[in-house]
Design a protein around this motif. Sequence first.
Motif, short mmCIF file in Angstrom:
data_model
loop_
_atom_site.label_atom_id
_atom_site.label_comp_id
_atom_site.label_asym_id
_atom_site.label_seq_id
_atom_site.Cartn_x
_atom_site.Cartn_y
_atom_site.Cartn_z
N VAL A 48 -20.33 8.97 2.37
CA VAL A 48 -21.24 9.46 2.40
C VAL A 48 -22.92 9.92 1.37
N ASP A 49 -23.62 9.63 1.51
CA ASP A 49 -24.62 9.97 0.32
C ASP A 49 -25.63 10.73 1.12
N ILE A 50 -25.39 12.17 0.63
CA ILE A 50 -26.19 12.94 1.32
C ILE A 50 -27.19 14.32 0.83
N ALA A 51 -28.14 13.03 -0.17
CA ALA A 51 -29.15 12.90 -0.15
C ALA A 51 -30.51 12.72 0.91
N CYS A 52 -29.71 11.40 1.32
CA CYS A 52 -30.29 10.73 2.55
C CYS A 52 -29.70 11.16 3.38
N GLY A 53 -28.25 11.81 3.31
CA GLY A 53 -27.21 11.92 4.62
C GLY A 53 -27.10 10.85 5.36
N ARG A 54 -26.77 9.76 4.77
CA ARG A 54 -26.62 8.36 5.50
C ARG A 54 -25.62 8.21 5.17
N ILE A 55 -24.17 7.36 5.76
CA ILE A 55 -23.03 6.76 5.68
C ILE A 55 -24.02 5.30 4.96
N VAL A 56 -23.48 5.43 3.41
CA VAL A 56 -23.83 4.34 2.45
C VAL A 56 -23.10 3.37 2.24
N GLY A 57 -21.95 3.19 2.99
CA GLY A 57 -21.13 2.38 2.88
C GLY A 57 -19.43 2.95 3.28
N MET A 58 -18.34 2.17 3.34
CA MET A 58 -16.88 2.29 3.08
C MET A 58 -16.18 2.07 2.53
N GLU A 59 -14.66 2.63 2.31
CA GLU A 59 -13.82 2.00 1.39
C GLU A 59 -12.75 0.63 2.49
N ALA A 60 -12.27 0.45 2.08
CA ALA A 60 -11.45 -0.31 3.08
C ALA A 60 -10.03 0.28 2.18
N LEU A 61 -8.94 0.29 3.48
CA LEU A 61 -7.82 0.71 2.62
C LEU A 61 -6.94 0.88 4.03
N VAL A 62 -6.07 -0.33 3.80
CA VAL A 62 -5.11 -1.39 4.07
C VAL A 62 -3.61 -0.93 5.13
N ARG A 63 -3.31 -0.82 6.16
CA ARG A 63 -2.25 -0.71 6.28
C ARG A 63 -1.49 -1.32 7.16
N GLY A 85 5.27 -9.58 -6.10
CA GLY A 85 3.81 -9.84 -6.51
C GLY A 85 2.81 -10.62 -5.04
N LEU A 86 3.13 -10.77 -4.03
CA LEU A 86 2.56 -10.50 -2.81
C LEU A 86 1.52 -9.86 -1.95
N ILE A 87 1.35 -8.49 -3.49
CA ILE A 87 0.08 -8.16 -3.65
C ILE A 87 -0.78 -8.93 -4.09
N VAL A 88 -0.54 -10.31 -4.64
CA VAL A 88 -1.50 -11.55 -4.33
C VAL A 88 -2.52 -12.05 -4.05
N PRO A 89 -1.80 -12.65 -2.36
CA PRO A 89 -2.01 -12.65 -1.21
C PRO A 89 -2.45 -11.91 -0.53
N LEU A 90 -1.32 -10.94 -0.43
CA LEU A 90 -2.22 -9.11 0.07
C LEU A 90 -3.51 -8.92 0.09
N GLY A 91 -3.15 -8.86 -1.14
CA GLY A 91 -5.43 -8.73 -1.94
C GLY A 91 -6.54 -9.19 -2.07
N ALA A 92 -5.87 -11.19 -0.97
CA ALA A 92 -6.73 -12.00 -1.88
C ALA A 92 -7.64 -11.98 0.09
N TRP A 93 -6.76 -11.57 0.91
CA TRP A 93 -6.41 -11.00 2.15
C TRP A 93 -7.81 -10.12 2.41
N VAL A 94 -7.35 -9.38 1.88
CA VAL A 94 -8.07 -7.40 2.23
C VAL A 94 -9.12 -8.24 1.78
N LEU A 95 -9.81 -9.04 0.65
CA LEU A 95 -10.95 -8.88 0.10
C LEU A 95 -11.96 -9.64 1.27
#
Length: 292
Positions: A48-63, A85-95
């Motif tokens: 949230v950007d509280i200067a304009c009060g709006r949601i300006v973005g979001m963080e993607a969090l994997v589960r 090393g599985l983080i490499v294909p997992l990270g690519a999928w997340v992205l």
Amino acid sequence: RAKEMGGNNYQFYTAALNEQLGERLLIEGALRQALERREFVLHYQPQVDIACGRIVGMEALVRWQHPELGMVAPNRFIPLAEETGLIVPLGAWVLRTACAQALAWQRLGQGELRVAVNVSARQMAEQDFVQSVAAALAETGLAPHCLELELTESQVMNDIEQAISVMHELKKLGVKLAIDDFGTGYSSLAHLKRFAIDVLKIDQTFVRDVTENADDAAIVRTIIALASNLKLEVISEGVETRQQLDFLRQHGCQQMQGYYFSRPVPAAEFLAVLAAHDARQAAERGAQADRM
Ligand code: C2E
Ligand code: MG
Ligand code: MG
Ligand code: MG
């Protein structure tokens, strides 16, 4: 101790090693299978950007939506994914998934929503990491400035010259770079100046007691001033209360993320969170207007 075990020594160690190796293979297999079976999901937490009060973005969090264990938190499998090393294909999928999702929401009229994606050290060390970021942007069509990559101090300090060169290449793509959990690592100010970053994320451990603990308050004020002097954006993570929000706002932090606004939610719930936030904003503005 070795003497006591005598002749069994060697056997003992090979057994332990085999067991370790077996466990590693087991975990690696489970993670690989999870990727194939599409058991990973992304949740999104608004920024949230509280200067304009709006949601300006979001963080993607994997589960990891495990068939028996249920929802598994990233702290329980990201370190293993890094080790194997599985983080490499997992990270690519997340992205790719996060970029596609951000673009989908933009097309539904949500403006220039930006999406923040966590990148692990192992991913960043890959030869073709920059290429894979470029590919995710090209395949999905998301504008580069709408993607923010979150790096940690320790991962950057790991191999600093390499990291700096990767950061500069990423900047050439036009993506934004943030330092996650800022203040918990050990990068020096001299290093910070050389990092091609745009955003400092104040770690939630400082935010937690910011209204009661004078040291935490001093640290938070210092990080905000540092960001301002270096012309960087600053965002606080882990904002849970109105008191924390007020403190942060008073000291010049305009962007915030935390349970006070919303927990990370599945993609299907995110637009409802956006709508509820806008409605609350409008109601607050209305209440303010009434008082005047
Ligand atoms: P992080 O990037 O620092 O993410 C912030 C964590 O704080 C998230 O935990 C989030 O759910 C939690 N959080 C958000 N607001 C609040 C709040 O108000 N109070 C409290 N107490 N906590 C809050 P989560 O989702 O369990 O993620 C933990 C860590 O796992 C992340 O820390 C990040 O380092 C890592 N991670 C998550 N997703 C990914 C990913 O896709 N790739 C990589 N490499 N790492 C990831
Ligand atoms: Mg993060
Ligand atoms: Mg963080
Ligand atoms: Mg953290």
